[in-house]
Design a protein around this motif. Structure first.
Motif, PDB file in Angstrom:
ATOM      1  N   LEU A  98      49.679  34.803  40.297  1.00  0.00           N
ATOM      2  CA  LEU A  98      48.338  35.293  39.971  1.00  0.00           C
ATOM      3  C   LEU A  98      47.809  34.601  38.720  1.00  0.00           C
ATOM      4  O   LEU A  98      46.631  34.243  38.646  1.00  0.00           O
ATOM      5  N   SER A  99      48.681  34.405  37.738  1.00  0.00           N
ATOM      6  CA  SER A  99      48.233  33.749  36.503  1.00  0.00           C
ATOM      7  C   SER A  99      47.839  32.307  36.762  1.00  0.00           C
ATOM      8  O   SER A  99      46.913  31.786  36.141  1.00  0.00           O
ATOM      9  N   ARG A 100      48.519  31.627  37.714  1.00  0.00           N
ATOM     10  CA  ARG A 100      48.205  30.228  37.990  1.00  0.00           C
ATOM     11  C   ARG A 100      46.952  30.085  38.838  1.00  0.00           C
ATOM     12  O   ARG A 100      46.411  28.985  38.955  1.00  0.00           O
ATOM     13  N   PHE A 101      46.500  31.184  39.417  1.00  0.00           N
ATOM     14  CA  PHE A 101      45.186  31.209  40.041  1.00  0.00           C
ATOM     15  C   PHE A 101      44.108  31.656  39.050  1.00  0.00           C
ATOM     16  O   PHE A 101      42.946  31.811  39.423  1.00  0.00           O
ATOM     17  N   SER A 102      44.520  31.895  37.797  1.00  0.00           N
ATOM     18  CA  SER A 102      43.615  32.347  36.735  1.00  0.00           C
ATOM     19  C   SER A 102      42.942  33.676  37.084  1.00  0.00           C
ATOM     20  O   SER A 102      41.784  33.914  36.736  1.00  0.00           O
ATOM     21  N   LEU A 103      43.682  34.550  37.761  1.00  0.00           N
ATOM     22  CA  LEU A 103      43.157  35.875  38.094  1.00  0.00           C
ATOM     23  C   LEU A 103      43.406  36.818  36.916  1.00  0.00           C
ATOM     24  O   LEU A 103      44.541  36.931  36.444  1.00  0.00           O
ATOM     25  N   PRO A 104      42.397  37.509  36.443  1.00  0.00           N
ATOM     26  CA  PRO A 104      42.538  38.332  35.237  1.00  0.00           C
ATOM     27  C   PRO A 104      43.242  39.651  35.525  1.00  0.00           C
ATOM     28  O   PRO A 104      43.199  40.178  36.637  1.00  0.00           O
ATOM     29  N   LEU A 105      43.900  40.185  34.505  1.00  0.00           N
ATOM     30  CA  LEU A 105      44.459  41.525  34.587  1.00  0.00           C
ATOM     31  C   LEU A 105      43.333  42.561  34.533  1.00  0.00           C
ATOM     32  O   LEU A 105      42.179  42.223  34.286  1.00  0.00           O
ATOM     33  N   GLY A 106      43.724  43.823  34.720  1.00  0.00           N
ATOM     34  CA  GLY A 106      42.719  44.869  34.800  1.00  0.00           C
ATOM     35  C   GLY A 106      42.191  44.955  36.225  1.00  0.00           C
ATOM     36  O   GLY A 106      40.985  44.942  36.461  1.00  0.00           O
ATOM     37  N   PHE A 107      43.119  45.053  37.193  1.00  0.00           N
ATOM     38  CA  PHE A 107      42.748  44.986  38.607  1.00  0.00           C
ATOM     39  C   PHE A 107      41.922  46.191  39.062  1.00  0.00           C
ATOM     40  O   PHE A 107      41.126  46.088  39.994  1.00  0.00           O
ATOM     41  N   GLY A 108      42.145  47.342  38.399  1.00  0.00           N
ATOM     42  CA  GLY A 108      41.496  48.550  38.883  1.00  0.00           C
ATOM     43  C   GLY A 108      41.921  48.833  40.314  1.00  0.00           C
ATOM     44  O   GLY A 108      43.090  48.707  40.668  1.00  0.00           O
TER      45      GLY A 108
ATOM     46  N   ASP B 231      43.808  44.363  51.351  1.00  0.00           N
ATOM     47  CA  ASP B 231      44.942  45.008  50.688  1.00  0.00           C
ATOM     48  C   ASP B 231      44.715  45.076  49.184  1.00  0.00           C
ATOM     49  O   ASP B 231      44.062  44.212  48.584  1.00  0.00           O
ATOM     50  N   SER B 232      45.299  46.082  48.559  1.00  0.00           N
ATOM     51  CA  SER B 232      45.170  46.282  47.121  1.00  0.00           C
ATOM     52  C   SER B 232      45.973  45.241  46.347  1.00  0.00           C
ATOM     53  O   SER B 232      47.103  44.908  46.729  1.00  0.00           O
ATOM     54  N   VAL B 233      45.408  44.762  45.248  1.00  0.00           N
ATOM     55  CA  VAL B 233      46.137  43.832  44.382  1.00  0.00           C
ATOM     56  C   VAL B 233      47.364  44.517  43.795  1.00  0.00           C
ATOM     57  O   VAL B 233      48.445  43.917  43.694  1.00  0.00           O
ATOM     58  N   VAL B 234      47.214  45.775  43.423  1.00  0.00           N
ATOM     59  CA  VAL B 234      48.341  46.520  42.854  1.00  0.00           C
ATOM     60  C   VAL B 234      49.464  46.658  43.883  1.00  0.00           C
ATOM     61  O   VAL B 234      50.645  46.533  43.543  1.00  0.00           O
TER      62      VAL B 234
ATOM     63  N   GLU C 234      38.274  41.144  46.865  1.00  0.00           N
ATOM     64  CA  GLU C 234      37.311  41.434  45.791  1.00  0.00           C
ATOM     65  C   GLU C 234      37.688  40.726  44.504  1.00  0.00           C
ATOM     66  O   GLU C 234      36.837  40.151  43.821  1.00  0.00           O
ATOM     67  N   LEU C 235      38.976  40.753  44.152  1.00  0.00           N
ATOM     68  CA  LEU C 235      39.419  40.104  42.918  1.00  0.00           C
ATOM     69  C   LEU C 235      39.222  38.598  42.995  1.00  0.00           C
ATOM     70  O   LEU C 235      38.754  37.973  42.030  1.00  0.00           O
ATOM     71  N   CYS C 236      39.578  38.009  44.133  1.00  0.00           N
ATOM     72  CA  CYS C 236      39.434  36.562  44.283  1.00  0.00           C
ATOM     73  C   CYS C 236      37.971  36.143  44.197  1.00  0.00           C
ATOM     74  O   CYS C 236      37.620  35.208  43.467  1.00  0.00           O
ATOM     75  N   VAL C 237      37.102  36.835  44.927  1.00  0.00           N
ATOM     76  CA  VAL C 237      35.682  36.474  44.936  1.00  0.00           C
ATOM     77  C   VAL C 237      35.073  36.629  43.553  1.00  0.00           C
ATOM     78  O   VAL C 237      34.327  35.760  43.081  1.00  0.00           O
TER      79      VAL C 237
END
Length: 231
Positions: A27-37, A11-14, A43-46
């Motif tokens: 998402l911020s507490r998982f330290s996932l960066p913005l700019g998801f595209g 599924d899409s992050v957006v 994909e974002l997690c990996v």
């Protein structure tokens, strides 16, 4: 946007954020960066060094209130504890100072006698939460790491944590909220309404934080303890 089924790695992050933007702090507490595209959740997690299974376990639980056992069997207590540790940092170093600043900025000078009482109530609450978090940082999380590393842990068990887990901490913001709603008048109500929204959101977020501890971390630890006893 509605999303009735649990989210998956494809599924899409957006789309995830569009379903419920309250998930953004997670998402911020998982330290996932913005700019998801156009990245998928997987994909974002990996790309960020995060196990997608632990992310999906937490996110789907927060969105639905139900444990997805597909992911529960694929995560470690340490991964969940790392997320909870990051959450402690988020609350203490960002969220609470942010709420306090908004609350102080919303106080009406006409209530000089009451304003210090409100601020003290909030500060006392923060000290209680800090003590709550400190216990987990000093006792629970080191125990999780010891289990993960296969070290002896006879001095502590997860039942000790469950017996002292203070859920009143999460609820005490409700008392401050009710005091302001019922008795506090102000000439600039939009500022206090904004502060109240922060308090409501934080109260709900802390309740969910406790649920992750009780409904995800504790069962994972009990299962790890059971395996350690060879049962």
């Amino acid at each position: 946007m509605k999303h009735s089924a649990p989210f998956t790695k494809t599924d899409s992050v957006v789309d995830l954020v569009s379903t419920d933007y309250d998930i953004l702090p997670v998402l911020s507490r998982f330290s996932l960066p913005l700019g998801f595209g156009n990245k998928s959740i997987g994909e974002l997690c990996v790309s960020s060094g995060i196990n997608p299974d632990v992310f999906l376990l937490v996110v789907n639980f927060l969105l639905s209130g139900e444990i997805d056992h597909t992911y529960l069997s694929c995560v470690t207590p340490l991964e969940v504890a790392t997320f909870l540790h990051n959450s402690h940092d988020y609350y203490l170093n960002y969220k609470f100072p942010h709420i306090r600043a908004n609350l102080v900025g919303a106080l009406d000078p006409a209530h000089a006698d009451v304003n210090p009482v409100i601020v003290k109530y909030f500060d006392d609450y923060i000290r209680q939460v800090e003590a709550h978090f400190h216990y987990e940082e000093k006792m629970l999380f080191p125990y999780v790491r010891a289990l993960h590393e296969g070290r002896e842990t006879n001095c502590y068990k997860v039942d000790l944590f469950t017996r002292q887990h203070d859920h009143d901490v999460e609820g005490k913001l409700g008392e401050l909220k009710n005091i302001i709603l019922r008795y506090y008048s102000t000439s600039v109500p939009y500022k206090m309404y904004d502060a109240l929204v922060d308090i409501y959101n934080c109260e709900e977020d802390l309740q969910k934080h406790a649920q992750i501890e009780d409904d995800i971390l504790v069962p994972l630890l009990r299962e790890r303890e059971r395996k350690g006893r060879g049962k």
